[in-house]
Design a protein around this motif. Structure first.
Motif, PDB file in Angstrom:
ATOM      1  N   ASN A 187       0.867  -1.159  -0.012  1.00 42.04           N
ATOM      2  CA  ASN A 187       0.150  -0.019   0.045  1.00 42.04           C
ATOM      3  C   ASN A 187       0.884   1.213  -0.027  1.00 42.04           C
ATOM      4  N   ASP A 188       2.315   0.911  -0.140  1.00 37.33           N
ATOM      5  CA  ASP A 188       3.011   2.154  -0.402  1.00 37.33           C
ATOM      6  C   ASP A 188       4.280   1.982  -0.875  1.00 37.33           C
ATOM      7  N   PHE A 189       4.068   1.108  -1.936  1.00 35.71           N
ATOM      8  CA  PHE A 189       5.383   0.254  -2.601  1.00 35.71           C
ATOM      9  C   PHE A 189       5.927   1.390  -3.419  1.00 35.71           C
ATOM     10  N   LYS A 190       7.150   1.779  -3.302  1.00 39.66           N
ATOM     11  CA  LYS A 190       7.532   2.913  -4.100  1.00 39.66           C
ATOM     12  C   LYS A 190       9.291   2.797  -3.902  1.00 39.66           C
ATOM     13  N   LEU A 191       9.880   3.290  -4.900  1.00 41.97           N
ATOM     14  CA  LEU A 191      11.579   3.467  -4.808  1.00 41.97           C
ATOM     15  C   LEU A 191      12.077   3.786  -3.557  1.00 41.97           C
ATOM     16  N   ASN A 192      11.460   4.765  -2.867  1.00 43.69           N
ATOM     17  CA  ASN A 192      12.109   5.401  -1.737  1.00 43.69           C
ATOM     18  C   ASN A 192      11.707   4.862  -0.423  1.00 43.69           C
ATOM     19  N   ASN A 193      11.011   3.821  -0.776  1.00 42.10           N
ATOM     20  CA  ASN A 193      10.772   2.610   0.513  1.00 42.10           C
ATOM     21  C   ASN A 193      11.272   1.414   0.343  1.00 42.10           C
ATOM     22  N   MET A 194      12.556   1.456  -0.598  1.00 41.82           N
ATOM     23  CA  MET A 194      13.218   0.246  -0.727  1.00 41.82           C
ATOM     24  C   MET A 194      14.683   0.625  -0.333  1.00 41.82           C
ATOM     25  N   VAL A 195      15.298  -0.377   0.330  1.00 40.20           N
ATOM     26  CA  VAL A 195      16.752  -0.384   0.669  1.00 40.20           C
ATOM     27  C   VAL A 195      17.504  -1.203  -0.406  1.00 40.20           C
ATOM     28  N   LEU A 196      18.457  -0.514  -1.214  1.00 38.38           N
ATOM     29  CA  LEU A 196      19.122  -1.197  -2.275  1.00 38.38           C
ATOM     30  C   LEU A 196      20.366  -1.653  -1.705  1.00 38.38           C
ATOM     31  N   ASP A 197      21.335  -2.820  -2.563  1.00 42.94           N
ATOM     32  CA  ASP A 197      22.610  -2.865  -1.996  1.00 42.94           C
ATOM     33  C   ASP A 197      23.536  -1.913  -2.353  1.00 42.94           C
ATOM     34  N   GLN A 198      24.296  -1.298  -1.526  1.00 40.98           N
ATOM     35  CA  GLN A 198      25.336  -0.288  -1.825  1.00 40.98           C
ATOM     36  C   GLN A 198      26.068  -0.343  -3.178  1.00 40.98           C
ATOM     37  N   ASN A 199      26.366  -1.471  -3.752  1.00 43.96           N
ATOM     38  CA  ASN A 199      27.224  -1.607  -4.808  1.00 43.96           C
ATOM     39  C   ASN A 199      26.548  -2.491  -5.676  1.00 43.96           C
ATOM     40  N   ASP A 200      25.410  -2.813  -5.775  1.00 45.77           N
ATOM     41  CA  ASP A 200      24.523  -3.754  -6.726  1.00 45.77           C
ATOM     42  C   ASP A 200      23.261  -2.879  -6.594  1.00 45.77           C
ATOM     43  N   PRO A 201      22.889  -2.086  -7.765  1.00 46.79           N
ATOM     44  CA  PRO A 201      21.549  -1.583  -7.870  1.00 46.79           C
ATOM     45  C   PRO A 201      20.389  -2.528  -8.142  1.00 46.79           C
ATOM     46  N   SER A 202      20.920  -3.752  -8.700  1.00 47.05           N
ATOM     47  CA  SER A 202      19.735  -4.683  -8.904  1.00 47.05           C
ATOM     48  C   SER A 202      19.411  -5.721  -7.849  1.00 47.05           C
ATOM     49  N   LYS A 203      19.967  -5.391  -6.559  1.00 46.66           N
ATOM     50  CA  LYS A 203      19.715  -6.259  -5.631  1.00 46.66           C
ATOM     51  C   LYS A 203      18.957  -5.481  -4.246  1.00 46.66           C
ATOM     52  N   ALA A 204      17.988  -5.848  -3.923  1.00 53.11           N
ATOM     53  CA  ALA A 204      17.103  -5.312  -2.995  1.00 53.11           C
ATOM     54  C   ALA A 204      17.519  -5.969  -1.692  1.00 53.11           C
ATOM     55  N   ILE A 205      17.660  -4.820  -0.508  1.00 51.03           N
ATOM     56  CA  ILE A 205      18.095  -5.257   0.618  1.00 51.03           C
ATOM     57  C   ILE A 205      16.831  -5.176   1.766  1.00 51.03           C
ATOM     58  N   GLY A 206      16.099  -4.195   1.577  1.00 58.44           N
ATOM     59  CA  GLY A 206      14.951  -4.179   2.338  1.00 58.44           C
ATOM     60  C   GLY A 206      13.760  -3.442   1.722  1.00 58.44           C
ATOM     61  N   ILE A 207      12.473  -3.472   2.393  1.00 57.88           N
ATOM     62  CA  ILE A 207      11.471  -2.947   2.193  1.00 57.88           C
ATOM     63  C   ILE A 207      10.852  -2.216   3.381  1.00 57.88           C
ATOM     64  N   LEU A 208      10.563  -0.819   3.185  1.00 60.22           N
ATOM     65  CA  LEU A 208      10.180  -0.134   4.543  1.00 60.22           C
ATOM     66  C   LEU A 208       8.994   0.692   4.577  1.00 60.22           C
ATOM     67  N   ASP A 209       8.289   0.711   5.526  1.00 56.69           N
ATOM     68  CA  ASP A 209       7.085   1.527   5.699  1.00 56.69           C
ATOM     69  C   ASP A 209       5.782   0.799   5.436  1.00 56.69           C
ATOM     70  N   TRP A 210       5.575  -0.057   6.311  1.00 53.19           N
ATOM     71  CA  TRP A 210       4.606  -1.111   6.121  1.00 53.19           C
ATOM     72  C   TRP A 210       3.221  -0.825   7.031  1.00 53.19           C
ATOM     73  N   GLU A 211       3.134   0.543   7.325  1.00 51.60           N
ATOM     74  CA  GLU A 211       1.974   1.081   7.996  1.00 51.60           C
ATOM     75  C   GLU A 211       0.768   0.762   7.603  1.00 51.60           C
ATOM     76  N   LEU A 212       0.776   0.831   6.208  1.00 47.19           N
ATOM     77  CA  LEU A 212      -0.667   0.793   5.614  1.00 47.19           C
ATOM     78  C   LEU A 212      -1.033  -0.635   4.902  1.00 47.19           C
ATOM     79  N   SER A 213       0.064  -1.755   5.042  1.00 49.72           N
ATOM     80  CA  SER A 213      -0.074  -3.001   4.461  1.00 49.72           C
ATOM     81  C   SER A 213      -1.125  -3.797   4.916  1.00 49.72           C
ATOM     82  N   THR A 214      -1.649  -4.555   4.063  1.00 47.52           N
ATOM     83  CA  THR A 214      -2.824  -5.264   4.267  1.00 47.52           C
ATOM     84  C   THR A 214      -3.157  -6.691   3.225  1.00 47.52           C
TER      85      THR A 214
END
Length: 347
Positions: A210-237
Motif C-alpha cells: 500500500n505504499d510500495f515505491k522506490l524510496n521505500n526500498m533499501v538497495l545494495d550499496q554496490n549492486d543496484p539490481s539487489k534489494a536489501i529491504g522494504i520499509l514503511d509497512w503502516e498501510l499494508s494489508t
C-alpha cells in the motif's frame, strides 16, 4: 546523545534507552546516540545506535493526528507476520505504548544496511543511463516477489479483508479528501464519480504493501539490481495486487511530469517509463494488466489526497512548516494526471 533537529529534543531519550536495555538483551554498553532520518510527510523515524548495534524507531508525528492514522502497533504486528516469509521486511524488535516513555506509541525494528534512493543516485552507482534499467527491474521483481507469498500460510488472513477491498479503498480515500478540502479543483468531482462508478473486483488476493515505491526500498550499496529491504509497512494489508502496481506506477515520475509534490529520480535517462514498467511487471508476474488504467488513476488520486491532508493541516495552523504551503499546486497537478490517465492520455 546527538540530535539533528528539534523533534529529537521533544523525546526523553534517557528513558527510552533505559527501556531498550531492559527489553533487548545483550545491547552494547556505549551510550545511546539518536539521529533523525530526513523527515518526510508522515511518521517520524530515528536511527538509534549503541556501539555497533543499530535499530530504527518509528512513531507518529507530534501533535494531533487523524483517527486510525499512523498506527504503529498495526505496522509492528504486520512485520511480525511478514518478516519470517519475506526477510526484506525489517525484523521488529519491541513495541511500546507507555505514555511515561513517550507521548505516542512507537516500535523498534531492524536497521537495513544499504542505500535509499530519494532524489539522486549514489555516486557508487554511476549514471542513470548505466543503472536505471537495473533499478527499474529490481523494483518490479521485488514487488512480484512480495505478491507471490501465500498470505494464508503466513498467518495473515486476519490482517485485512479481501472482499470489497477496492470499494473500501476508493470510498475511504474520497472521504479523506472531503474532510481536508481547502479549495475547488477542476474536474475533481468528475474524477471521484468515475472512480466510484468503475471499481474493479479483484480476481486475486495477495499481500498489499500500500505504499510500495522506490524510496521505500533499501538497495545494495554496490549492486543496484539487489534489494536489501522494504520499509514503511503502516498501510499494508491483503487485497488486490494491481492496487500496489497502480500506486507504484503513479509515483514513477517521468521527465514530462509537472510538479507532483514529491522527490523524484525516475525522470532521469535510463529508467523505464510508466508503460515499460507496466509491461515488465506483466512479463514477470504473468498477470493480466489490461485494466491497469483504473489503478494508476487511483494511484495519482491517493497521492493527491495524501498531499491535500498535509496542506490542510498546514493551512489550519496544525503544523508549522512552509514546505507545505504550496502543496495545493501539486494536488491540482495530480488530479489532472489522474484524469489524463483515465482518459487514456498518460499511459
Amino acid at each position: 546523545m546527538s540530535a539533528i533537529d528539534k523533534t529529537v529534543q521533544q523525546i526523553n531519550w534517557d528513558k527510552v534507552e533505559g527501556y531498550l536495555r531492559k527489553s533487548i538483551p545483550g545491547l552494547p554498553k556505549e551510550k545511546m546516540i539518536v539521529q533523525q532520518f530526513s523527515e518526510g510527510y508522515s511518521n517520524l523515524t530515528y536511527l538509534v545506535q549503541m556501539g555497533n548495534w543499530e535499530g530504527v524507531l518509528r512513531r507518529p508525528p507530534f501533535g494531533e493526528v487523524p483517527p486510525r492514522a499512523h498506527d504503529m502497533e498495526r505496522e509492528y504486528r504486520m512485520l511480525e507476520k511478514v518478516n519470517p516469509v519475506f526477510p526484506l521486511a525489517p525484523k521488529p524488535y519491541i513495541y511500546c505504548e507507555d505514555p511515561e516513555l513517550m507521548d505516542k506509541h512507537f516500535y523498534i525494528m531492524e536497521k537495513k544496511q544499504g542505500v535509499v534512493i530519494d532524489d539522486k543516485l549514489p555516486e557508487s552507482y554511476g549514471s542513470s543511463e548505466q543503472v536505471g534499467e537495473a533499478i527499474s527491474k529490481n523494483v518490479i521483481s521485488t514487488l512480484v516477489q512480495l505478491q507471490s507469498i501465500d498470505y494464508q500460510k503466513a498467518g495473515m488472513a486476519n490482517m485485512g479483508k479481501a472482499e470489497g477491498f477496492m470499494e473500501r479503498q476508493v470510498k475511504g480515500w474520497v472521504k479523506r479528501y472531503s474532510q481536508s478540502k481547502t479549495e475547488e479543483i477542476a474536474n475533481l468531482d468528475e474524477l471521484e464519480q468515475w472512480l466510484e462508478a468503475h471499481i474493479p473486483v479483484n480476481p486475486e488476493t495477495t499481500i498489499v504493501h500500500n505504499d510500495f515505491k522506490l524510496n521505500n526500498m533499501v538497495l545494495d550499496q554496490n549492486d543496484p539490481s539487489k534489494a536489501i529491504g522494504i520499509l514503511d509497512w503502516e498501510l499494508s494489508t491483503i487485497g488486490d495486487p494491481l492496487s500496489d502496481l497502480g500506486s507504484t506506477v503513479a509515483y514513477w515520475a517521468g521527465p514530462r511530469d509537472p510538479d507532483m509534490g514529491i522527490n523524484v529520480v525516475t525522470n532521469q535517462p535510463g529508467f523505464f517509463d510508466r508503460k515499460e514498467f507496466i509491461k515488465e511487471y506483466a512479463k514477470q508476474s504473468g498477470r493480466d494488466v489490461s485494466g491497469i488504467t483504473y489503478y494508476v488513476a487511483f494511484g495519482f488520486y491517493k497521492l493527491a489526497v495524501i498531499l491535500q491532508q498535509i496542506h490542510y493541516r498546514w493551512k489550519i495552523g496544525e503544523i508549522d512548516d512552509d514546505r507545505f504551503s504550496d502543496l495545493n499546486k501539486a494536488v491540482s497537478n495530480l488530479i489532472d494526471m489522474a484524469n489524463q490517465t483515465r482518459n487514456g492520455r498518460l499511459i
